[in-house]
Design an enzyme around this catalytic site. Structure first.
Site, PDB file in Angstrom:
ATOM      1  N   ASP A 287      -2.451  -4.578  -0.153  1.00 19.54           N
ATOM      2  CA  ASP A 287      -2.114  -5.895   0.375  1.00 19.54           C
ATOM      3  C   ASP A 287      -3.005  -6.338   1.529  1.00 19.54           C
ATOM      4  OD1 ASP A 287      -0.994  -3.996   2.089  1.00 19.54           O
ATOM      5  OD2 ASP A 287       1.048  -4.751   1.909  1.00 19.54           O
TER       6      ASP A 287
ATOM      7  N   GLN B 232       0.813  -1.211   0.000  1.00 20.82           N
ATOM      8  CA  GLN B 232       0.000   0.000   0.000  1.00 20.82           C
ATOM      9  C   GLN B 232       0.849   1.263   0.000  1.00 20.82           C
ATOM     10  OE1 GLN B 232      -3.103  -1.367   3.174  1.00 20.82           O
ATOM     11  NE2 GLN B 232      -4.087   0.161   1.907  1.00 20.82           N
ATOM     12  N   HIS B 233       0.155   2.374  -0.198  1.00 16.68           N
ATOM     13  CA  HIS B 233       0.768   3.703  -0.174  1.00 16.68           C
ATOM     14  C   HIS B 233       1.848   3.801  -1.255  1.00 16.68           C
ATOM     15  CE1 HIS B 233      -1.449   3.980   3.525  1.00 16.68           C
ATOM     16  NE2 HIS B 233      -0.679   3.111   4.138  1.00 16.68           N
TER      17      HIS B 233
END
EC number: 2.7.1.17
Length: 496
Positions: free
Chosen positions: A255, A71-72
């Site tokens: 994820d 992520q991010h």
């Protein structure tokens, strides 16, 4: 048999599972490593995907594929689709001051008001992992690169875009790279800092606040819908076999959302994942908005919500303890189980790489309560396991404070394979825990999502649950949490 593929492009590696679309039965798998570091050329993800596909025997017989990813992060693209600079990953903390700046600015100089305003706007308070904070860092530290940014994508967005055949020189007219074809999903969009899971919409003003100008952002694909197709014969890195016919491309997911889908989690289920990071996530029917920043109000991969607390330090705490004691992980586990609960007052505060929850990017780890009687290898091992679990237990408490139901706790990730972690977790958490068998749950969730997109159904396929779920119970040990709480605020800052 109709086959689908699920990809997990994580911090450390790329994994792929190929499963039967109807039953979920595993057919074959593949894996390839990613380079270390907190910034990386995204091309390395593409190359690793090719190696993983080759390791899995190719995609020639696959009818659909979806990508779960870390992520991010920040993948910045120019107008030609060229990556502007190496992507900053979720665990790159250089943007911590930028996060503080963004919070103050939205609160007209008042950090508390800013935190409340961010929580109201996007369900979360920005920390260094969020894409928006990395864009602000880019604006301030590399203004020439920031000026080049025409589009911003997340890791799984970029891989999905490449799998759809897009990239520099693949577009037409005013869009030479096909930037308009970028897609994402609700779960990953909710970690950017400029998309709201409560309203299912972007906040362009917050993107501009971060980057300094507007940019193309990926279209958000709804749960179960398709993001496009993988063209037959697509040129994959290393000559790996692409689908023989056009394959359906699922939306993909962050994820943690993909893992929840892979585990078949429902409302009331909480997953505690002990990997590079520690994640406490739950399925919720309603969005959350926590101005304290302990809980981030993310979306899940089914149309619901995934409130989540994330620590930067999880399995790496066990790695560090094993290294200090010069033992392997089995040895560390045996030592920890040889010491009493509470380690006779020895407490490890596990902020070894700074911390995200609570937001202390400059903190260091520390051992407290050292006495001659508790400075044994067994006590240190026990303190390491308990300290890591106490940090995760704080996250579980934060979810409860937001009204998130907690009925069942699933312990997953590499760290969950430690027998000491399994036996000590229910004592620290005050709840029984269930441990599924080891598996690639992020890739499994992506595969289930691919099957969902292929089916055109309104609900994900009902795959049989994994066999081998093991339950662990222990007498609650509140003293462990109490002594941890007494010292966790005493952590030092890293030297300048």
């Amino acid at each position: 048999m109709t086959l689908v593929a699920g990809v997990d492009s994580s911090t450390q590696s790329c994994k792929i599972v190929i499963r039967d679309a109807d039953t979920g039965a595993l057919v074959r798998t593949g894996r390839a490593a990613h380079p270390d570091g907190t910034e990386i050329d995204p091309e390395q993800w593409w190359l690793a995907l090719g190696r993983a596909v080759e390791d899995a025997g190719g995609l020639a017989d696959v009818a659909a594929i979806a990508v779960g990813g870390q992520q991010h992060g920040m993948v910045a693209l120019d107008a030609d689709g060229v990556v502007v600079r190496d992507a900053l990953l979720w665990n790159d903390t250089r943007s911590a001051p930028a996060a503080a700046d963004l919070i103050r600015e939205l609160g007209d100089g008042d950090p508390a008001a800013g935190a409340a305003a961010w929580a109201q706007a996007i369900g979360s308070v920005p920390v260094a992992s969020f894409t928006a904070t990395k864009l602000r860092w880019l604006r301030d530290a590399e203004p020439e690169n920031a000026a080049r940014v025409a589009a911003v994508a997340l890791p799984h967005d970029w891989l999905t875009w490449r799998l759809a055949g897009h990239g520099p020189g693949t577009g037409t007219g005013s869009d030479p790279a096909g930037l308009a074809a970028l897609t994402t999903d609700r779960s990953d969009a909710s970690g950017t800092g400029y998309w709201s899971p409560a309203t299912d919409s972007y906040r362009p003003d917050l993107l501009v606040l971060a980057l300094g100008h507007d940019a193309v952002v990926p279209r958000v694909v709804a749960a179960g819908e398709t993001a496009g197709t993988v063209p037959a014969g697509l040129a994959l890195p290393g000559g790996a076999a692409a689908p023989a016919q056009d394959a359906v491309l699922g939306a993909g997911a962050g994820d943690n959302a993909a893992a929840a889908l892979g585990l078949g989690m429902v409302e009331g289920d909480v997953a505690i994942s002990i990997g590079t990071s520690g994640v406490v996530s739950a399925i919720s029917a309603t969005p959350t908005s926590d101005a304290s920043g302990m809980v981030t109000g993310f979306a899940d991969a089914t149309g619901a919500f995934l409130p989540l607390a994330c620590t930067l330090n999880a399995s790496r705490v066990l790695d560090a303890a094993a290294r200090m004691l010069d033992v392997d992980h089995a040895g560390l586990s045996a030592l920890a189980l040889a010491a009493p609960a509470g380690a006779d007052g020895l407490v490890l505060v596990p902020y070894l790489e700074g911390e995200r929850t609570p937001n202390r990017p400059d903190a260091t780890g520390a051992l407290h309560g050292m006495r001659l009687a508790n400075t044994t290898p067994a006590h240190v091992a026990r303190a390491a396991v308990e300290g890591m679990l106490c940090a995760l237990a704080d996250g579980l408490d934060a979810l409860r404070l937001e009204g998130v139901p907690v009925r069942r706790v699933l312990l997953i990730g590499g760290g969950a394979q430690s027998e000491a972690v399994r036996q000590i977790a229910p004592a620290v958490l005050g709840l029984d825990v269930s441990v599924p068998p080891p598996g690639e749950y992020v890739a499994d969730g992506a595969a289930r999502q691919a099957a969902w997109a292929l089916s055109g159904s309104t609900l994900p396929p009902r795959w049989a649950p994994s066999d081998g779920l093991r339950a662990y119970t222990a007498e609650p040990a509140p003293r462990v949490r109490e002594q941890y709480a007494a010292v966790r605020e005493l952590t030092a800052r890293r030297p300048a």
